[in-house]
Design an enzyme around this catalytic site. Structure first.
Site, mmCIF file in Angstrom:
data_model
loop_
_atom_site.group_PDB
_atom_site.id
_atom_site.type_symbol
_atom_site.label_atom_id
_atom_site.label_comp_id
_atom_site.label_asym_id
_atom_site.label_seq_id
_atom_site.Cartn_x
_atom_site.Cartn_y
_atom_site.Cartn_z
ATOM 1 N N ASN A 92 -6.571 -34.732 23.863
ATOM 2 C CA ASN A 92 -5.345 -34.463 23.287
ATOM 3 C C ASN A 92 -4.622 -33.307 23.506
ATOM 4 O O ASN A 92 -3.539 -32.976 22.955
ATOM 5 C CB ASN A 92 -5.611 -34.952 21.766
ATOM 6 N N ASN B 33 -24.011 -9.002 -12.496
ATOM 7 C CA ASN B 33 -23.957 -7.582 -11.877
ATOM 8 C C ASN B 33 -24.805 -7.616 -10.774
ATOM 9 O O ASN B 33 -25.240 -6.424 -10.329
ATOM 10 C CB ASN B 33 -24.372 -6.718 -13.066
ATOM 11 N N HIS C 18 -20.105 -45.229 18.166
ATOM 12 C CA HIS C 18 -20.871 -44.258 18.815
ATOM 13 C C HIS C 18 -20.198 -43.274 19.621
ATOM 14 O O HIS C 18 -19.235 -43.627 20.324
ATOM 15 C CB HIS C 18 -21.570 -44.935 19.930
ATOM 16 N N ASN D 124 -23.141 -4.839 -26.725
ATOM 17 C CA ASN D 124 -21.782 -5.374 -26.606
ATOM 18 C C ASN D 124 -21.378 -6.094 -25.348
ATOM 19 O O ASN D 124 -21.884 -5.416 -24.311
ATOM 20 C CB ASN D 124 -20.648 -4.010 -26.650
ATOM 21 N N GLY E 183 -11.440 3.005 -16.142
ATOM 22 C CA GLY E 183 -12.355 2.297 -17.354
ATOM 23 C C GLY E 183 -11.608 1.252 -18.230
ATOM 24 O O GLY E 183 -10.439 1.156 -17.948
ATOM 25 N N ASP F 108 -16.085 -11.370 -15.180
ATOM 26 C CA ASP F 108 -17.333 -11.384 -14.472
ATOM 27 C C ASP F 108 -18.412 -12.281 -15.504
ATOM 28 O O ASP F 108 -19.386 -12.202 -15.192
ATOM 29 C CB ASP F 108 -17.903 -10.299 -14.068
ATOM 30 N N ARG G 230 -12.810 -34.374 10.296
ATOM 31 C CA ARG G 230 -12.242 -33.226 10.257
ATOM 32 C C ARG G 230 -10.645 -33.437 9.439
ATOM 33 O O ARG G 230 -10.286 -34.466 9.309
ATOM 34 C CB ARG G 230 -11.768 -32.705 11.696
ATOM 35 N N SER H 60 -16.361 -48.478 27.143
ATOM 36 C CA SER H 60 -17.291 -47.308 26.901
ATOM 37 C C SER H 60 -16.984 -46.384 28.301
ATOM 38 O O SER H 60 -16.378 -46.430 29.153
ATOM 39 C CB SER H 60 -18.888 -47.537 27.147
#
Length: 530
Positions: free
Chosen positions: A371, A212, A348, A154, A60, A85, A318, A390
């Protein structure tokens, strides 16, 4: 399965918002009492500059404060207790509670609100003079409708005189109903010891209640989102649709930047002035300089974009992607842990991973840096003003020199020197197609002789002396070019133009004989790959 205080609101644990508010009003010595999954909570808040006390077992709120007092400095005069919270509580509400406590000289000051329905909260019981006598938990008032009818509850926020708190904490008793020790019982103990109790009825009740349920978590998220968006709007940022824009609390955005709908900006992202972020973009923990344009559907994570960079649509940057001034990364291009120097273009369908791409280089559609060899990641280095044709595969580790060309469709496994042309593709073969129901007719082939070769060279404007022709016949036959048809498949306009470009890059003009010798070398290379 997940500590309540670590549930996320706009990318941060909900307790982090309370910690930010406390720090903003000058409260720096903060103790966080942890119990359930304590290690996970401590790891999540490791950079928040707080101290931790472990409550084990969890008996508690009163027991939590009993445990925490061992870490409170002995010279402390006031102890404030708040629930972890309650992410929406304002610095003004906290300051008002502390101010009343100091002015009244109270032993206990409790924060209260009035609700339309007291629900599951503890009810505040006052006497006829309006003094707070007790806070009764709803669980303990199941058979007392007069208590449950009270609307003042409260919130769980208190101020205590530290000396009084140390004196009487040990007198708190275990509830016979729940088996917990309630901090609210400190109110009765204050009256018992002849000390004053004060209560601050705060009107800002929607922002003072704990989270909650998932519904309440969603509602808190919407409230915080609107607050954050309003700050950016007031600072000169254009949000095309604030109701569908999600900006984290630590994000900084420059003036006159335009944010389209359904954009997510997370973590410590920094966006400069005059940027444009189109719809359906997610940017996390990244830095964008001024005048950056991010087109629809792009995802950017832990990356840096310099001034004037354009990304997208549907690009993926990334972690550790570093795009320098004026770089353009187009549709369906993925970059990872790479530096693209000023002016690089990859417009592209390209993957650039663990790479350095030099200034002004053009990367053609379908290019990939290979890689990973299954064990180790390797680096690809491309010099400035190179041209990658390309559908090229650059098998790392490999270096493409400055100004080098890589022919379309190549698989490059060895370094290409500066200014040179790299080719690595199979020779094209064209055969007669058999017609359905018909037997294929095979044309009669002409043997490669001095006469047939001389005639062909005349038609190609590559006339050579009789002696040179005889030497060339022997050379081509040694390369398995035994027929005039086989020779003509190598002596294409494309291959002849390629040889002339190679000489031009060196500032030279080839003779007819030089052209044919290089054609033989090209035929030899193609033959080895076959």
């Amino acid at each position: 399965s997940h500590p309540k205080v670590l549930h996320q609101i706009l990318g941060r644990p909900l307790i982090a918002y309370l910690l930010d508010t406390l720090k903003s009003i000058g409260i720096t010595d903060i103790l966080v009492v942890v119990g359930y999954q304590a290690e996970k909570v401590m790891n999540a808040l490791g950079e928040e500059g707080v101290r931790f006390v472990v409550q084990e077992p969890q008996l508690g709120t009163g027991h939590a404060v009993q445990v925490a007092m061992s870490a409170v400095p002995p010279q402390s005069e006031t102890v404030m207790v708040l629930c972890g919270d309650v992410p929406l509580i304002s610095g003004g509400s906290i300051a008002a509670l502390y101010r009343l406590h100091q002015q009244a000289g109270a032993a206990v000051t409790v924060q209260t609100v009035e609700l339309p329905d007291g629900a599951h909260y503890g009810r505040v019981v006052r006497d006829s003079q309006g003094r707070v006598l007790d806070v009764v938990q709803s669980k303990d008032a199941a058979d007392r409708p007069d208590i449950l009818a009270i609307r003042e509850i409260n919130t769980g926020a208190y101020c205590f005189e530290a000396a009084f708190l140390r004196q009487v904490l040990g007198e708190l008793e275990v509830s016979p109903v729940t088996g917990e020790i309630y901090l609210t019982d400190m109110i009765q103990l204050a009256w018992k010891h002849g000390r004053r109790v004060e209560a601050l009825l705060d009107p800002d009740w929607p922002n003072l209640l704990g989270i909650n349920s998932r519904k309440e978590l969603a509602e808190a998220t919407q409230t915080l989102r609107r607050r954050i968006n309003e700050v950016h709007l007031n600072a000169g940022v254009t949000l095309m649709d604030p109701e569908s824009t999600y900006i984290g609390p630590e994000v900084i955005i420059g003036r006159d930047t335009i944010i389209y709908p359904n954009v997510y900006l997370e973590g410590r992202t920094r966006i400069g002035e005059n940027c444009v972020i189109e719809p359906n973009v997610k940017i996390s923990e990244s830095i964008l300089a001024a005048n950056v344009y991010v087109k629809m559907g792009s995802v950017i994570t832990e990356s840096r974009l310099a001034e004037g960079v354009q990304v997208g649509p549907y690009s993926h940057l990334r972690p550790l992607s570093d795009l320098r001034e004026g770089v353009r990364v187009g549709n369906f291009v993925e970059v990872k842990k790479s530096v693209l120097y000023p002016g690089v273009k990859a417009n592209h369908l390209t993957y650039l991973g663990d790479a350095e791409v030099g200034t002004g280089t053009n990367v053609g559609a379908g290019t990939i840096t290979c890689n990973y060899d299954g064990v180790t990641k390797h680096k690809t280095i491309i010099g400035e003003k190179a041209f990658i044709g390309s559908n090229t595969a650059l098998v790392a580790p490999v270096i493409i020199g400055a100004g080098a060309y890589v022919g379309a469709g190549s698989t490059i496994t060895q370094d290409v020197p500066p200014g040179k042309l790299g080719l690595g593709r199979a020779r094209q073969v064209i055969k007669e197609r058999r017609q359905a129901g018909k037997k294929a007719e095979t044309p009669e082939e002409v043997a490669l002789t001095a006469g047939s070769l001389a005639q062909a060279l005349n038609e190609l404007n590559l006339t050579c002396s009789t002696e040179a022709v005889e030497k060339l016949v022997s050379l081509f036959i040694s390369l398995e070019l035994r027929t005039l048809e086989a020779f003509l498949k190598v002596a294409t306009a494309e291959n002849l133009a390629l040889i002339r470009r190679m000489y031009a890059m060196e500032g030279q003009e080839p003779s007819n004989y030089d052209m044919l010798i290089n054609l033989a070398n090209l035929a030899a290379g193609l033959g080895r790959r076959d």
